[in-house]
Design a protein around this motif. Structure first.
Motif, PDB file in Angstrom:
ATOM      1  N   PHE A  83       0.831  -1.211   0.000  1.00 23.93           N
ATOM      2  CA  PHE A  83       0.000   0.000   0.000  1.00 23.93           C
ATOM      3  C   PHE A  83       0.865   1.261   0.000  1.00 23.93           C
ATOM      4  O   PHE A  83       0.554   2.241  -0.699  1.00 23.93           O
ATOM      5  N   TYR A  84       1.942   1.239   0.760  1.00 25.31           N
ATOM      6  CA  TYR A  84       2.838   2.401   0.787  1.00 25.31           C
ATOM      7  C   TYR A  84       3.506   2.607  -0.571  1.00 25.31           C
ATOM      8  O   TYR A  84       3.684   3.753  -1.033  1.00 25.31           O
ATOM      9  N   ILE A  85       3.905   1.524  -1.232  1.00 21.18           N
ATOM     10  CA  ILE A  85       4.524   1.645  -2.553  1.00 21.18           C
ATOM     11  C   ILE A  85       3.523   2.200  -3.558  1.00 21.18           C
ATOM     12  O   ILE A  85       3.860   3.062  -4.387  1.00 21.18           O
ATOM     13  N   LEU A  86       2.286   1.712  -3.503  1.00 16.96           N
ATOM     14  CA  LEU A  86       1.244   2.217  -4.408  1.00 16.96           C
ATOM     15  C   LEU A  86       0.990   3.706  -4.167  1.00 16.96           C
ATOM     16  O   LEU A  86       0.847   4.485  -5.121  1.00 16.96           O
ATOM     17  N   PHE A  87       0.963   4.106  -2.896  1.00 19.12           N
ATOM     18  CA  PHE A  87       0.762   5.524  -2.578  1.00 19.12           C
ATOM     19  C   PHE A  87       1.922   6.363  -3.113  1.00 19.12           C
ATOM     20  O   PHE A  87       1.714   7.458  -3.665  1.00 19.12           O
ATOM     21  N   ALA A  88       3.163   5.869  -2.956  1.00 16.49           N
ATOM     22  CA  ALA A  88       4.326   6.607  -3.456  1.00 16.49           C
ATOM     23  C   ALA A  88       4.271   6.734  -4.978  1.00 16.49           C
ATOM     24  O   ALA A  88       4.603   7.785  -5.546  1.00 16.49           O
ATOM     25  N   LEU A 137       1.575   6.807  -6.944  1.00 15.61           N
ATOM     26  CA  LEU A 137       0.560   7.798  -7.306  1.00 15.61           C
ATOM     27  C   LEU A 137       1.053   9.213  -7.028  1.00 15.61           C
ATOM     28  O   LEU A 137       0.836  10.132  -7.836  1.00 15.61           O
ATOM     29  N   LEU A 138       1.704   9.383  -5.884  1.00 17.28           N
ATOM     30  CA  LEU A 138       2.190  10.711  -5.513  1.00 17.28           C
ATOM     31  C   LEU A 138       3.227  11.224  -6.507  1.00 17.28           C
ATOM     32  O   LEU A 138       3.159  12.377  -6.955  1.00 17.28           O
ATOM     33  N   GLU A 184       1.164  10.068 -19.676  1.00 17.37           N
ATOM     34  CA  GLU A 184       2.603   9.904 -19.886  1.00 17.37           C
ATOM     35  C   GLU A 184       3.362   9.838 -18.558  1.00 17.37           C
ATOM     36  O   GLU A 184       4.352   9.113 -18.437  1.00 17.37           O
ATOM     37  N   SER A 185       2.901  10.594 -17.572  1.00 16.56           N
ATOM     38  CA  SER A 185       3.586  10.572 -16.270  1.00 16.56           C
ATOM     39  C   SER A 185       3.465   9.201 -15.614  1.00 16.56           C
ATOM     40  O   SER A 185       4.426   8.676 -15.058  1.00 16.56           O
ATOM     41  N   PHE A 186       2.279   8.605 -15.688  1.00 17.01           N
ATOM     42  CA  PHE A 186       2.103   7.269 -15.131  1.00 17.01           C
ATOM     43  C   PHE A 186       2.942   6.240 -15.895  1.00 17.01           C
ATOM     44  O   PHE A 186       3.508   5.307 -15.314  1.00 17.01           O
ATOM     45  N   MET A 187       3.032   6.392 -17.209  1.00 16.66           N
ATOM     46  CA  MET A 187       3.850   5.483 -17.995  1.00 16.66           C
ATOM     47  C   MET A 187       5.321   5.623 -17.628  1.00 16.66           C
ATOM     48  O   MET A 187       6.062   4.632 -17.552  1.00 16.66           O
TER      49      MET A 187
END
Length: 459
Positions: free
Chosen positions: A167-172, A174-175, A211-214
């Protein structure tokens, strides 16, 4: 001239024998030895406590066990007989309210001549009784409920990290992706602000939302994206993200290899050591009340040992004896562990129903010994007998005899094979990369604001 006659020599010998007999009789009264005839074998009272495999009751009358066999050999070499009597309060012995309890107290009060049990030598006990040379040495270790081994199947990919860490990795992720979007939109030095005629590759569209997510996802697999940030704020954030990903991937690969190499599957233990248990707060740690193990933790100068002692006191997870603690571990669903002597823990871990195991690091090397009335002189005779038993290999043979009855994992060769314990990586172990990423993100925001102000001032 007067000569010393043969008859006088006989008188002198008889007188010496009488004095020796009287002195011996006096010592016997002081030690509480039952000895009726002058030339008979002395009979000592032995106080003990039931503890597998040291002292156990036979099906009929009498006792058996490793220490009973040792005492038989010692009595044969020294030349005495004995009667075993269980301690009245069933305790090893501790000093409370001005007096000693348990086996130690009975020997101190001369109610018994010898103490027989897996008693650990401590400075406090040495002040009131005479300990023999150690017959065994051991450490303190954790006895835990044996976890069910299972094949994780497709879940193997998620097993290296704890749920909390995922969960912490997923939050990082997204941030960081959102920060790249903000930097790409508002930073005057980013690709979005470049004129079309000066951007023939179309890089101005590289850091939108998609593009940022990619970009973030591609760097997780250590692959590069077609474009990199152009502004200083974007590059600061990218470097921080790259460093975070590097440490995270290394930790994941290491944990995954441990899980794959673990024999028989993944043991689902939620902790690796004492510090994890104390920090988590969901598992109780058991110790014998007023036992030497608790005193070692309480008086230690190591911070973690003091924390463990305070943790046990706060939760009041004491047990009255070792047998009670082992039974609580067996009945628990993994929420109770016991700190106890390693040899005793290993013995019970190899006995049916095979639902407990010894786990974690060793703590505090301890010596086990017999003990006698202080100043009785019996200690020296027992020391000499134990030395002979050690030199001729008798002690080792007895140890193999009583610790060699393995029902869970029979065979010495299998028992000595190194085992790999798979433990999930928790957030605490990756706290440093997360902290570095946070600092990088804050710095990137500060640089972003600085670049915006700088651009306005130039205009």
């Amino acid at each position: 001239m007067w000569r010393y006659s043969d008859s006088c020599q006989g008188c002198s010998s008889a007188l010496s024998a009488a004095l020796a007999w009287r002195r011996d009789l006096k010592n016997q009264k002081l030690l509480g030895i039952s000895r009726q005839p002058t030339m008979s074998t002395p009979i000592y009272t032995v106080t003990s406590i039931l503890s597998k495999p040291y002292v156990m009751k036979k099906d009929g009358d009498g006792y058996k066990g490793f220490l009973v066999d040792v005492l038989d050999k010692v009595a044969e070499l020294v030349g005495f007989k004995y009667n075993i009597r269980l301690s009245k309060d069933g305790q090893y012995g501790s000093y409370n309210n001005g007096q000693w309890s348990g086996m130690i107290g009975e020997v101190v009060r001369r109610e018994a001549n010898i103490g027989l049990g897996d008693v650990i030598i401590t400075r406090e006990r040495e002040r009131v009784v005479d300990f023999s040379k150690p017959y065994l040495t051991q450490t303190l270790r954790l006895l835990v409920k044996r976890s069910r081994r299972y094949d994780p199947g497709l879940g193997l990919l998620l097993e290296p990290f704890s749920v909390e860490l995922w969960f912490y990795i997923l939050f990082a992720l997204l941030l960081v992706a959102i920060l790249f979007v903000l930097i790409g939109r508002f930073n005057p030095f980013e690709w979005r602000q470049v004129a079309s005629d000066k951007d023939p590759r179309g890089a101005r569209h590289s850091f939108g939302l998609r593009e940022s997510f990619m970009f973030v996802f591609s760097t997780i697999t250590l692959q590069g994206y077609r474009e990199t940030p152009r502004s200083l704020a974007g590059r600061v954030l990218a470097v921080s993200w790259f460093i975070f990903i590097f440490f995270t991937v290394v930790a994941y690969i290491g944990a995954a290899m441990t899980i794959i190499s673990a024999e028989g599957g993944m043991p689902s233990l939620p902790f690796e050591g004492l510090e994890d248990i104390v920090d988590d707060g969901r598992i109780s740690i058991g110790m014998v009340r007023h036992g030497s193990a608790f005193q070692s933790f309480k008086t230690s100068k190591e911070d973690i040992y003091q924390r463990v002692a305070n943790y046990v006191e706060m939760r009041n997870s004491f047990v009255n004896n070792t047998a009670e603690g082992i039974e609580r571990v067996r009945r628990s669903h993994g929420n109770f562990v016991m700190i106890m002597e390693s040899l005793t823990a290993e013995y019970h871990a190899e006995q049916l129903p095979c639902n407990v195991m010894v786990y974690g690091k060793s703590h505090f090397s301890k010596a086990l010994a017999l003990f006698t009335i202080q100043g009785s002189g019996l200690k020296l005779k027992i020391d000499d007998a134990l030395r002979k038993l050690r030199e001729d290999g008798t002690l080792y043979k007895l140890q193999v005899l009583w610790w060699g009855k393995w029902f869970c994992f029979p065979g010495v060769a299998k028992r000595q094979q190194p085992t790999i314990r798979a433990v999930q990586v928790s957030f605490r172990r990756l706290a440093a990369p997360f902290l570095l990423l946070m600092v990088g993100a804050i710095l990137a925001v500060v640089v972003l604001l600085g670049e915006i102000v700088f651009k306005k001032l130039r205009q």
